[in-house]
Design an enzyme around this catalytic site. Structure first.
Site, PDB file in Angstrom:
ATOM      1  N   SER A 127       0.692  -1.274  -0.011  1.00 34.45           N
ATOM      2  CA  SER A 127       0.018   0.024  -0.016  1.00 34.45           C
ATOM      3  C   SER A 127       0.767   1.112  -0.161  1.00 34.45           C
ATOM      4  O   SER A 127       2.202   0.527   0.505  1.00 34.45           O
ATOM      5  CB  SER A 127      -0.533   0.596   1.389  1.00 34.45           C
ATOM      6  N   THR A 177      -5.693   1.935  -6.809  1.00 34.82           N
ATOM      7  CA  THR A 177      -6.899   1.981  -6.480  1.00 34.82           C
ATOM      8  C   THR A 177      -7.779   3.023  -6.884  1.00 34.82           C
ATOM      9  O   THR A 177      -7.299   4.296  -6.472  1.00 34.82           O
ATOM     10  CB  THR A 177      -6.479   2.044  -5.081  1.00 34.82           C
ATOM     11  N   ARG A 186     -17.330   4.743   7.861  1.00 35.84           N
ATOM     12  CA  ARG A 186     -17.026   3.612   8.050  1.00 35.84           C
ATOM     13  C   ARG A 186     -17.472   3.573   9.746  1.00 35.84           C
ATOM     14  O   ARG A 186     -16.911   4.683  10.894  1.00 35.84           O
ATOM     15  CB  ARG A 186     -15.326   3.668   8.004  1.00 35.84           C
ATOM     16  N   HIS A 285     -13.571  -3.460  -2.719  1.00 39.24           N
ATOM     17  CA  HIS A 285     -12.207  -3.061  -1.370  1.00 39.24           C
ATOM     18  C   HIS A 285     -12.893  -3.978  -0.096  1.00 39.24           C
ATOM     19  O   HIS A 285     -12.239  -2.756   1.171  1.00 39.24           O
ATOM     20  CB  HIS A 285     -12.678  -1.313  -1.282  1.00 39.24           C
TER      21      HIS A 285
HETATM   22  C1  FNR Z   1      -7.786  -2.964   2.880  1.00 31.91           C
HETATM   23  N1  FNR Z   1      -7.656  -2.419   1.550  1.00 31.91           N
HETATM   24  C2  FNR Z   1      -6.654  -1.746   0.822  1.00 31.91           C
HETATM   25  N2  FNR Z   1      -6.870  -1.519  -0.696  1.00 31.91           N
HETATM   26  C3  FNR Z   1      -5.889  -0.618  -1.282  1.00 31.91           C
HETATM   27  O1  FNR Z   1      -5.426  -0.227  -2.108  1.00 31.91           O
HETATM   28  N3  FNR Z   1      -5.228   0.247  -0.424  1.00 31.91           N
HETATM   29  C4  FNR Z   1      -5.048   0.274   0.875  1.00 31.91           C
HETATM   30  O2  FNR Z   1      -3.790   1.226   1.694  1.00 31.91           O
HETATM   31  C5  FNR Z   1      -5.797  -0.756   1.596  1.00 31.91           C
HETATM   32  N4  FNR Z   1      -6.134  -0.249   3.175  1.00 31.91           N
HETATM   33  C6  FNR Z   1      -7.160  -1.757   3.716  1.00 31.91           C
HETATM   34  C7  FNR Z   1      -6.991  -2.143   4.831  1.00 31.91           C
HETATM   35  C8  FNR Z   1      -7.680  -3.014   5.343  1.00 31.91           C
HETATM   36  C9  FNR Z   1      -7.134  -3.159   7.221  1.00 31.91           C
HETATM   37  C10 FNR Z   1      -8.540  -3.989   4.984  1.00 31.91           C
HETATM   38  C11 FNR Z   1      -9.061  -4.860   5.432  1.00 31.91           C
HETATM   39  C12 FNR Z   1      -8.155  -3.641   3.953  1.00 31.91           C
HETATM   40  C13 FNR Z   1      -8.177  -3.523   0.366  1.00 31.91           C
HETATM   41  C14 FNR Z   1      -7.672  -4.556   0.210  1.00 31.91           C
HETATM   42  O3  FNR Z   1      -6.887  -4.605  -0.618  1.00 31.91           O
HETATM   43  C15 FNR Z   1      -8.184  -6.510  -0.696  1.00 31.91           C
HETATM   44  O4  FNR Z   1      -9.103  -5.065  -1.272  1.00 31.91           O
HETATM   45  C16 FNR Z   1      -9.530  -6.483   0.308  1.00 31.91           C
HETATM   46  O5  FNR Z   1      -8.634  -6.477   2.098  1.00 31.91           O
HETATM   47  C17 FNR Z   1     -10.097  -7.635  -0.011  1.00 31.91           C
HETATM   48  O6  FNR Z   1     -11.283  -7.676   0.964  1.00 31.91           O
HETATM   49  P1  FNR Z   1     -11.004  -8.854   2.386  1.00 31.91           P
HETATM   50  O7  FNR Z   1     -10.926 -10.174   1.621  1.00 31.91           O
HETATM   51  O8  FNR Z   1      -9.847  -8.602   3.039  1.00 31.91           O
HETATM   52  O9  FNR Z   1     -12.814  -8.865   2.694  1.00 31.91           O
END
Ligand code: FNR
Length: 384
Positions: A127, A177, A186, A285
């Site tokens: 990230s 993204t 949230r 996401h």
């Molecule tokens: C994310 N996700 C995410 N995506 C991204 O492009 N940049 C980011 O910094 C973040 N940060 C982030 C923080 C947290 C705590 C979570 C749980 C998720 C989204 C991540 O890349 C992904 O799309 C999701 O986590 C997929 O869903 P599940 O499988 O965790 O439910």
């Protein structure tokens, strides 16, 4: 021939020696243990989603509506989960999703995750929001396939600088993204009043960037108190007008392959191919951005069709090895893991991440073995 499923014998062996694993084997138990281990704000940030979390929940339950018809009496001793993507062959289709608070979950969260990816030789997407710099995580991930995930800020020069740094640091691709033009609603984070970046956490990439320091009006990051840094970050983080022209601009900034993360509608997927992107990351996401969307998996097959020759990756709701196979069967080239590995990180750092991924790979491999599917191609052919 070694298989991912062989991982299970380690635990039966331990049992014979009189002890059992300190790390869990199911997502439910991982989540329960992570809740005990993490401060409320951090756990809420990871566990939480947008609104009443309906989309987040159906992401998971919808995957379970898909299954496999077992085949039998086929020699499965030489099965494989090899996946091809961007000209590379990987031992499995599983990759680690970008997660922006790894440094809040574990003191060395980003680096521990990078080290786990190196050990697993698993593709990993880092990230923009991290506690270690992109240069540090790039080095730590060794020869694992590394992707830098860009959150496009409202300052083009800063975006250009981050991409140039990622290219210099040796990343293999950029994932931009596009579903975070603004933060979603949230409730858990609102109730905890918790957004780590505002406290100056998880913004190491910004603090190490000359353009960010210029925007902040300082010569070095030491001149910025953490909360002041957080406020400057908040003033530029989101880019609500980011659109297809900006994808063209980004294309011209780098020779690295570009993936767009956060597309779901086949029309957007088609547009992405017209704008020359190298891959599409189909994702909502994890239900963290917009509530009220459909479960991610339901639209995957249509998106794959719209993408034509362009590879489509999938994340959102994958909780175990069977989910990985489900997503592959519906056309995903690679499948991303989010929350499960973050909980592993919370419990045992790098060892926890490795454990979660190895469990998932073992379950996927054993499911293929039991059902006599020999390759991922056979799984996706099942869809036809
Ligand atoms: C994310 N996700 C995410 N995506 C991204 O492009 N940049 C980011 O910094 C973040 N940060 C982030 C923080 C947290 C705590 C979570 C749980 C998720 C989204 C991540 O890349 C992904 O799309 C999701 O986590 C997929 O869903 P599940 O499988 O965790 O439910």
């Amino acid at each position: 021939m070694a298989h991912f499923g062989d991982f299970q014998f380690q635990f039966y062996g331990q049992g014979l020696a009189g002890f059992v694993s300190d790390l869990p084997f199911t997502f439910a138990e991982l989540e329960r243990r992570a809740e005990e281990a993490l401060p409320d704000g951090v756990f809420g940030y990871v566990r939480g989603g947008a609104g009443d979390e309906h989309t987040q929940d159906v992401n998971v339950s919808a995957l379970r509506q898909y299954g496999f018809v077992p085949r039998m009496l086929r020699d499965r001793s030489a099965r494989s989960m090899k996946a091809e993507f961007l000209g590379r062959t990987f031992d499995s289709p599983v990759f680690l999703c970008p997660v922006g608070v790894l440094g809040a979950v574990h003191p060395r969260g980003d680096l521990e995750t990078a080290a786990a990816a190196r050990e697993l030789d698993a593709p990993v997407v880092f990230s923009t929001l991290s506690s270690a710099t992109l240069e540090e995580v790039a080095a730590e991930r060794g020869s694992a396939f590394g992707v830098f995930q860009l959150y496009p800020s409202s300052d083009r020069e800063l975006n250009a600088s981050l991409v140039a740094r990622a290219e210099r640091a040796g990343f293999d691709a950029i994932a931009v993204t596009v579903d975070t033009g603004t933060l979603g609603w949230r409730p858990r984070d609102l109730a905890n009043g918790y957004l780590p970046m505002l406290q100056g956490h998880c913004i190491a990439n910004y603090l190490a960037d000359p353009r960010f320091l210029e925007i902040a009006g300082v010569k070095s990051a030491e001149e910025l108190a953490p909360q002041r840094a957080g406020l400057v970050w908040a003033s530029i983080f989101a880019h609500p007008s980011f659109s297809w022209d900006d994808i063209d601009w980004l294309r011209a900034q780098t020779k690295l392959p570009i993936m767009v993360k956060g597309l779901c509608d086949p029309r957007d997927v088609r547009l992405a191919t017209e704008h020359g992107v190298d891959a599409v990351l189909y994702s909502n996401h994890g239900g963290r951005q917009a509530n009220g969307g459909l479960a991610a998996i339901h639209g995957l097959a249509a998106a794959v069709e719209a993408a034509g020759e362009t590879p489509v990756l999938f994340d959102s709701g994958v909780r175990d090895g069977v989910d990985v196979l489900r997503a592959v069967a519906l056309g995903a080239k690679m499948v991303g893991i989010g929350r499960p590995y973050v909980y592993g990180l919370a419990l045992a750092g790098r060892r926890g991440v490795e454990h979660v991924v190895r469990c998932l790979l073992a379950e996927a491999d054993l499911t293929m073995a039991v059902n006599c599917y020999l390759s991922l191609e056979e799984l996706s052919a099942q869809r036809a």
